[in-house]
Design an enzyme around this catalytic site. Structure first.
Site, PDB file in Angstrom:
ATOM      1  N   THR A  95       0.860  -1.181   0.000  1.00 53.04           N
ATOM      2  CA  THR A  95       0.000   0.000   0.000  1.00 53.04           C
ATOM      3  C   THR A  95       0.897   1.231   0.000  1.00 53.04           C
ATOM      4  O   THR A  95       1.760   1.380   0.866  1.00 53.04           O
ATOM      5  CB  THR A  95      -0.906   0.008   1.241  1.00 53.04           C
ATOM      6  OG1 THR A  95      -1.685  -1.191   1.261  1.00 53.04           O
ATOM      7  CG2 THR A  95      -1.844   1.212   1.222  1.00 53.04           C
ATOM      8  N   LYS A 171      -6.705   1.278  -3.471  1.00 51.21           N
ATOM      9  CA  LYS A 171      -6.316   0.660  -2.205  1.00 51.21           C
ATOM     10  C   LYS A 171      -6.308   1.689  -1.069  1.00 51.21           C
ATOM     11  O   LYS A 171      -6.718   1.386   0.057  1.00 51.21           O
ATOM     12  CB  LYS A 171      -4.934   0.005  -2.333  1.00 51.21           C
ATOM     13  CG  LYS A 171      -4.444  -0.676  -1.046  1.00 51.21           C
ATOM     14  CD  LYS A 171      -5.366  -1.801  -0.601  1.00 51.21           C
ATOM     15  CE  LYS A 171      -5.017  -2.372   0.775  1.00 51.21           C
ATOM     16  NZ  LYS A 171      -3.766  -3.116   0.815  1.00 51.21           N
ATOM     17  N   LYS A 239       0.231   4.126   9.280  1.00 50.68           N
ATOM     18  CA  LYS A 239       0.786   4.442   7.949  1.00 50.68           C
ATOM     19  C   LYS A 239      -0.313   4.648   6.916  1.00 50.68           C
ATOM     20  O   LYS A 239      -0.343   5.666   6.204  1.00 50.68           O
ATOM     21  CB  LYS A 239       1.713   3.319   7.494  1.00 50.68           C
ATOM     22  CG  LYS A 239       2.176   3.431   6.039  1.00 50.68           C
ATOM     23  CD  LYS A 239       2.975   2.225   5.603  1.00 50.68           C
ATOM     24  CE  LYS A 239       2.148   0.980   5.359  1.00 50.68           C
ATOM     25  NZ  LYS A 239       1.437   1.033   4.040  1.00 50.68           N
TER      26      LYS A 239
END
Length: 303
Positions: A95, A171, A239
């Site tokens: 990702t 995503k 994150k």
């Protein structure tokens, strides 16, 4: 087909083993001896660095944490690029921001490779089953070359366009939903416990009713047993929700729910829970209210 898998974590190991079951020649790459030993025991080959992958590798799955690790795995001093056959398919599955995905794809194309911007979803269980969802973008030649790999690791492959970056975009949006759903699942469970509801009864009611979500059902099941071993860690959502807020900021687009969820995961990280299962963001509420969590020996217990 000679395939490499960089990153033998919870999803990478599952993907590598799925590729083995499909009859492909698979070499896994991970710096951790235990991960390499596990894959060797499953019948694969394993190396400690990407630069030690077999010469002439025809397809590569990069299942690491972020863009920086992907860059290092491909282009660093011990990177995989010199080991790849000309025209190899390279699936970038971490990702990352769309701009990073586009930059990595451009460097691979310049080197004569066939890049796929191909983030994945499904967790460790789906990876082990070869049943992940892949959100992919790239040229037709890349999809054709990667077809045996995609068939082995996924039951759903979304072809989102020819331009790398759109897979990463989808995503990031997905992670907005995933992170907010986990945070609100933890909030709901914590509120119920604080109000005196039996946690197991609450779980059973919610999972049979309209308020249920996949994340509530999956993550709160672990909270009920105190199983905080990370399938996806708290720090992943520190994150990933950061990627959401960064992308939104660049578009002048407000994402207040994602921003609040990121603060909750950041609080869990600050409490020393960053490497615990992400459902254990519930320990933020435990710290604030003193609730006893199922599976903990006593209120406030930190594993």
């Amino acid at each position: 087909m000679r395939v490499g898998v960089i990153g033998l974590g919870s999803m990478g190991m599952g993907a590598a083993r799925s590729l083995l079951r499909a009859g492909l020649e698979v070499t896994g790459c991970d710096p951790r001896p235990a991960a390499r030993e596990e894959f060797i025991a499953a019948g694969g080959r394993a190396v400690a660095s990407a630069g030690a992958l077999p010469q002439g590798t025809e397809a590569l799955v990069v299942l690491v944490v972020n863009a920086a690790q992907t860059e290092a795995a491909l282009f660093g001093p011990e990177g995989a690029l010199p080991r790849l056959a000309s025209g190899a398919a390279v699936l970038s599955c971490a990702t990352m921001a769309p701009d990073a995905a586009r930059a990595i794809a451009a460097k691979l194309e310049q080197a004569g490779m066939l890049p796929l911007d191909a983030p994945v979803s499904g967790g460790a269980a789906k990876a082990r089953e070869g049943a992940m969802t892949v959100m992919a973008a790239g040229g037709a030649a890349a999809f054709d070359k990667a077809a045996p790999v995609l068939e082995a690791i996924a039951t759903k492959v979304w072809r989102l366009g020819e331009q790398p970056g759109i897979g990463a975009t989808v995503k990031v949006v997905h992670q907005l939903l995933a992170g907010v759903h986990i945070a609100v699942a933890a909030e709901a469970m914590a509120l119920g416990i604080r109000a005196g509801a039996d946690p197991k009864a609450l779980y059973d009611v919610v999972t049979s009713a309209a308020g249920n979500s996949w994340m509530f059902e999956n993550r709160m099941a672990r909270v009920l047993t105190g199983d905080d071993a990370p399938r996806s860690a708290v720090d992943i959502f520190v994150k990933d929700l950061g990627l959401v807020t960064e992308m939104a900021r660049a578009l002048a687009f407000p994402v207040p729910l994602a921003a609040q969820a990121q603060q909750l995961f950041t609080a869990a990280h600050a409490m020393g829970q960053g490497q615990k299962d992400d459902g254990f963001v519930i320990r933020v509420w435990q710290a604030m209210t003193g609730i006893a969590l199922p599976g903990d020996e006593e209120a406030g217990d930190e594993k």
